[in-house]
Design a protein around this motif. Structure first.
Motif, PDB file in Angstrom:
ATOM      1  N   THR A  18       0.836  -1.192   0.000  1.00 11.43           N
ATOM      2  CA  THR A  18       0.000   0.000   0.000  1.00 11.43           C
ATOM      3  C   THR A  18       0.871   1.243   0.000  1.00 11.43           C
ATOM      4  O   THR A  18       1.828   1.332   0.774  1.00 11.43           O
ATOM      5  CB  THR A  18      -0.927   0.005   1.228  1.00 11.43           C
ATOM      6  N   ILE A  19       0.525   2.202  -0.849  1.00 13.39           N
ATOM      7  CA  ILE A  19       1.272   3.465  -0.840  1.00 13.39           C
ATOM      8  C   ILE A  19       0.436   4.624  -0.321  1.00 13.39           C
ATOM      9  O   ILE A  19       0.975   5.652   0.054  1.00 13.39           O
ATOM     10  CB  ILE A  19       1.884   3.799  -2.209  1.00 13.39           C
ATOM     11  N   TYR A  20      -0.907   4.463  -0.300  1.00 13.30           N
ATOM     12  CA  TYR A  20      -1.774   5.501   0.257  1.00 13.30           C
ATOM     13  C   TYR A  20      -3.107   4.872   0.618  1.00 13.30           C
ATOM     14  O   TYR A  20      -3.603   3.987  -0.080  1.00 13.30           O
ATOM     15  CB  TYR A  20      -1.999   6.636  -0.753  1.00 13.30           C
ATOM     16  N   ASP A  24     -11.729   6.626   1.865  1.00  9.00           N
ATOM     17  CA  ASP A  24     -12.411   6.386   0.599  1.00  9.00           C
ATOM     18  C   ASP A  24     -11.679   5.490  -0.378  1.00  9.00           C
ATOM     19  O   ASP A  24     -12.310   4.831  -1.197  1.00  9.00           O
ATOM     20  CB  ASP A  24     -12.668   7.729  -0.100  1.00  9.00           C
ATOM     21  N   ILE A  25     -10.348   5.507  -0.340  1.00  8.65           N
ATOM     22  CA  ILE A  25      -9.568   4.777  -1.342  1.00  8.65           C
ATOM     23  C   ILE A  25      -8.403   4.033  -0.716  1.00  8.65           C
ATOM     24  O   ILE A  25      -7.983   4.322   0.400  1.00  8.65           O
ATOM     25  CB  ILE A  25      -9.009   5.712  -2.446  1.00  8.65           C
ATOM     26  N   LYS A  26      -7.897   3.113  -1.486  1.00  5.36           N
ATOM     27  CA  LYS A  26      -6.632   2.455  -1.175  1.00  5.36           C
ATOM     28  C   LYS A  26      -5.827   2.453  -2.469  1.00  5.36           C
ATOM     29  O   LYS A  26      -6.353   2.098  -3.526  1.00  5.36           O
ATOM     30  CB  LYS A  26      -6.851   1.035  -0.669  1.00  5.36           C
ATOM     31  N   ALA A  27      -4.580   2.880  -2.392  1.00  6.57           N
ATOM     32  CA  ALA A  27      -3.676   2.858  -3.550  1.00  6.57           C
ATOM     33  C   ALA A  27      -2.559   1.878  -3.225  1.00  6.57           C
ATOM     34  O   ALA A  27      -1.892   2.000  -2.190  1.00  6.57           O
ATOM     35  CB  ALA A  27      -3.123   4.250  -3.820  1.00  6.57           C
ATOM     36  N   PHE A  28      -2.381   0.911  -4.102  1.00  4.80           N
ATOM     37  CA  PHE A  28      -1.386  -0.135  -3.866  1.00  4.80           C
ATOM     38  C   PHE A  28      -0.769  -0.559  -5.187  1.00  4.80           C
ATOM     39  O   PHE A  28      -1.327  -0.324  -6.259  1.00  4.80           O
ATOM     40  CB  PHE A  28      -2.014  -1.336  -3.143  1.00  4.80           C
ATOM     41  N   LEU A  40      -2.408   0.936  -8.433  1.00  7.15           N
ATOM     42  CA  LEU A  40      -3.852   0.944  -8.610  1.00  7.15           C
ATOM     43  C   LEU A  40      -4.478   1.842  -7.545  1.00  7.15           C
ATOM     44  O   LEU A  40      -4.113   1.758  -6.372  1.00  7.15           O
ATOM     45  CB  LEU A  40      -4.431  -0.462  -8.467  1.00  7.15           C
ATOM     46  N   VAL A  41      -5.391   2.682  -7.956  1.00  4.67           N
ATOM     47  CA  VAL A  41      -6.181   3.490  -7.029  1.00  4.67           C
ATOM     48  C   VAL A  41      -7.590   2.902  -7.059  1.00  4.67           C
ATOM     49  O   VAL A  41      -8.233   2.865  -8.117  1.00  4.67           O
ATOM     50  CB  VAL A  41      -6.197   4.972  -7.441  1.00  4.67           C
ATOM     51  N   VAL A  42      -8.043   2.425  -5.893  1.00  3.72           N
ATOM     52  CA  VAL A  42      -9.271   1.637  -5.816  1.00  3.72           C
ATOM     53  C   VAL A  42     -10.217   2.255  -4.787  1.00  3.72           C
ATOM     54  O   VAL A  42      -9.803   2.494  -3.649  1.00  3.72           O
ATOM     55  CB  VAL A  42      -8.934   0.183  -5.409  1.00  3.72           C
ATOM     56  N   PRO A  43     -11.466   2.511  -5.158  1.00  2.47           N
ATOM     57  CA  PRO A  43     -12.416   2.965  -4.140  1.00  2.47           C
ATOM     58  C   PRO A  43     -12.681   1.843  -3.146  1.00  2.47           C
ATOM     59  O   PRO A  43     -12.763   0.677  -3.524  1.00  2.47           O
ATOM     60  CB  PRO A  43     -13.678   3.305  -4.938  1.00  2.47           C
TER      61      PRO A  43
END
Length: 142
Positions: A18-20, A24-28, A40-43
């Motif tokens: 995970t980078i953020y 609301d979101i997870k970016a990994f 990937l930026v995922v809701p």
């Protein structure tokens, strides 16, 4: 959804890099790493594709993309560009049916990533283009 791999990643049932993350979101990192740093930026809310977003969810998800893209670019001086892709439906190369945005850092023309855009210039005239535009405009919501 019980069998959704991204929902399992969001719920920490499957490990990810995970980078953020926020409410609301997870970016990994995409496991395929098409190029180094492919993210990937995922809701966090399970929505299948862009057609399932309401205005509030779209605002909360998409407003984070530039911030994450800038951070990826700043992390590596070799990044000279970035493709941002959001695929909807199998025909459009969506392989996981949970909406997600690809951030693909670009390092050179030979970095094992490509997109092809067909050129159909001149295949329809201005009247046909206007008819298409008018049909779409009939379905716009304010």
């Amino acid at each position: 959804m019980d069998d959704c791999i991204f929902c399992k990643i969001i719920n920490n049932e499957i490990p990810s890099t995970t980078i953020y993350e926020d409410d609301d979101i997870k970016a990994f990192f995409d496991i395929s790493q098409v190029t180094p740093g492919h993210t990937l930026v995922v809701p966090k809310k399970h929505v299948q594709d862009i057609f399932a977003y309401d205005e509030d969810l779209a605002e909360r998800v998409f407003k984070k993309v530039p911030m994450i893209a800038r951070a990826i670019k700043a992390s590596n001086p070799d990044i000279i560009g970035m493709n941002i892709c959001q695929n909807n439906g199998e025909i459009a190369y969506q392989s996981v049916m949970h909406s997600h945005i690809h951030l693909v850092p670009r390092y050179s023309k030979d970095d094992d990533f490509s997109m092809h855009w067909g050129d159909n210039t001149g295949l329809v005239d201005n009247e046909q283009l206007q008819a298409r535009a008018d049909k779409i405009k009939q379905h716009l919501e304010d």
